[in-house]
Write an enzyme that holds these catalytic residues in place. Structure first.
Site, PDB file in Angstrom:
ATOM      1  N   ASP A  59     -19.380 -50.099   3.641  1.00  0.00           N
ATOM      2  CA  ASP A  59     -19.395 -48.920   4.501  1.00  0.00           C
ATOM      3  C   ASP A  59     -18.528 -49.203   5.718  1.00  0.00           C
ATOM      4  OD1 ASP A  59     -19.873 -46.709   6.040  1.00  0.00           O
ATOM      5  OD2 ASP A  59     -22.038 -47.011   6.209  1.00  0.00           O
ATOM      6  N   TYR A 148      -6.577 -37.928  14.254  1.00  0.00           N
ATOM      7  CA  TYR A 148      -6.003 -38.793  13.224  1.00  0.00           C
ATOM      8  C   TYR A 148      -4.749 -39.488  13.739  1.00  0.00           C
ATOM      9  CZ  TYR A 148      -3.811 -40.099   8.759  1.00  0.00           C
ATOM     10  OH  TYR A 148      -3.211 -40.783   7.734  1.00  0.00           O
ATOM     11  N   LYS A 152      -3.987 -43.542  14.093  1.00  0.00           N
ATOM     12  CA  LYS A 152      -2.868 -44.206  13.427  1.00  0.00           C
ATOM     13  C   LYS A 152      -1.886 -44.814  14.424  1.00  0.00           C
ATOM     14  CE  LYS A 152      -3.960 -43.789   9.115  1.00  0.00           C
ATOM     15  NZ  LYS A 152      -4.254 -44.982   8.296  1.00  0.00           N
TER      16      LYS A 152
END
Length: 238
Positions: A59, A148, A152
């Site tokens: 996980d 996101y 990144k």
């Protein structure tokens, strides 16, 4: 106990039950023993049935549990570590909640950092390769993907910093940053935003996997630090 055989090096790939991670694991399976990490139980079972493969359910939203989870593997040498797992939900700054930020940063940035920390002695022992699967969003974000893109960008910063730190140990660190790739993650994101997937315009996961192969097959005198894998015809230009 998981260890590279006398003839075959060992690679660990996260996100190996789907999309880019699965393609990378398949590409490396021809030359490496594997530890495949993912959450999809049927896919993990299929991997576990193959010779030279250890499947691990992990996980990634719980980095505090990594040490206990990987300890039974007994990895002392690791030739390739690939961080391919990620989550991506379209969230602009104005609509993102604290929970959105927390979920993405934990899975997309903190989890790779912690897994790298735990496995770094084994990678160092092998003078191996650490591959971060980044994104075009890590350098060219698009509107509506702030969370996101920030994760990144952070992953790229992690890779660049780590490369400097481990250079004396001859460990190689690379960011492979694909553009829009035909994965379940991309398709679900496009559909959630009201769009229609265009797989004929997307990069195939196998093409990203070949880029990873190119990186890890470099000779001992070089390292490839950044690889951008773009669609043949760009979908978005900023």
């Amino acid at each position: 106990m998981t260890a590279a055989s006398a003839a075959r090096p060992l690679a660990l790939v996260t996100g190996a039950t789907s999309g880019i991670g699965a393609a990378i694991a398949e590409e490396l399976a021809s030359t490496h023993d594997l530890v495949v990490v993912g959450r999809n139980e049927p896919a993990l079972a299929a991997w576990a049935s193959r010779d030279g493969v250890t499947a691990l359910r992990l996980d990634l939203s719980d980095p505090e549990g990594f040490a206990v989870a990987i300890a039974p593997l007994g990895i002392e040498r690791l030739d390739v570590l690939v961080h391919a797992a990620a989550i991506a939900t379209g969230r602009a700054v104005g609509s993102a909640s604290v929970q959105d930020w927390r979920e993405h940063l934990v899975v997309d940035l903190i989890a790779p950092a912690e897994l790298t920390r735990l496995l770094l002695p084994a990678v160092t022992a092998a003078q191996g390769d650490i591959v971060f699967i980044g994104s075009g969003a890590g350098t060219r974000p698009v509107p509506g993907s702030a969370v996101y893109a920030a994760a990144k960008h952070g992953l790229r910063g992690l890779a660049d910093s780590l490369r400097i730190e481990v250079e004396p140990d001859r460990v190689r660190v690379v960011t492979v940053a694909p553009g829009q790739t035909d994965t379940p993650l991309l398709r679900s994101g496009v559909e959630a935003s009201g769009g229609t997937p265009e797989p004929e315009r997307y990069i195939r996961p196998e093409s990203v996997a070949r880029a990873v192969r190119f990186v890890v097959d470099q000779g001992p005198d070089t390292q490839i630090t950044d690889v951008a894998v773009r669609p043949r015809q760009e979908l978005v230009r900023l």
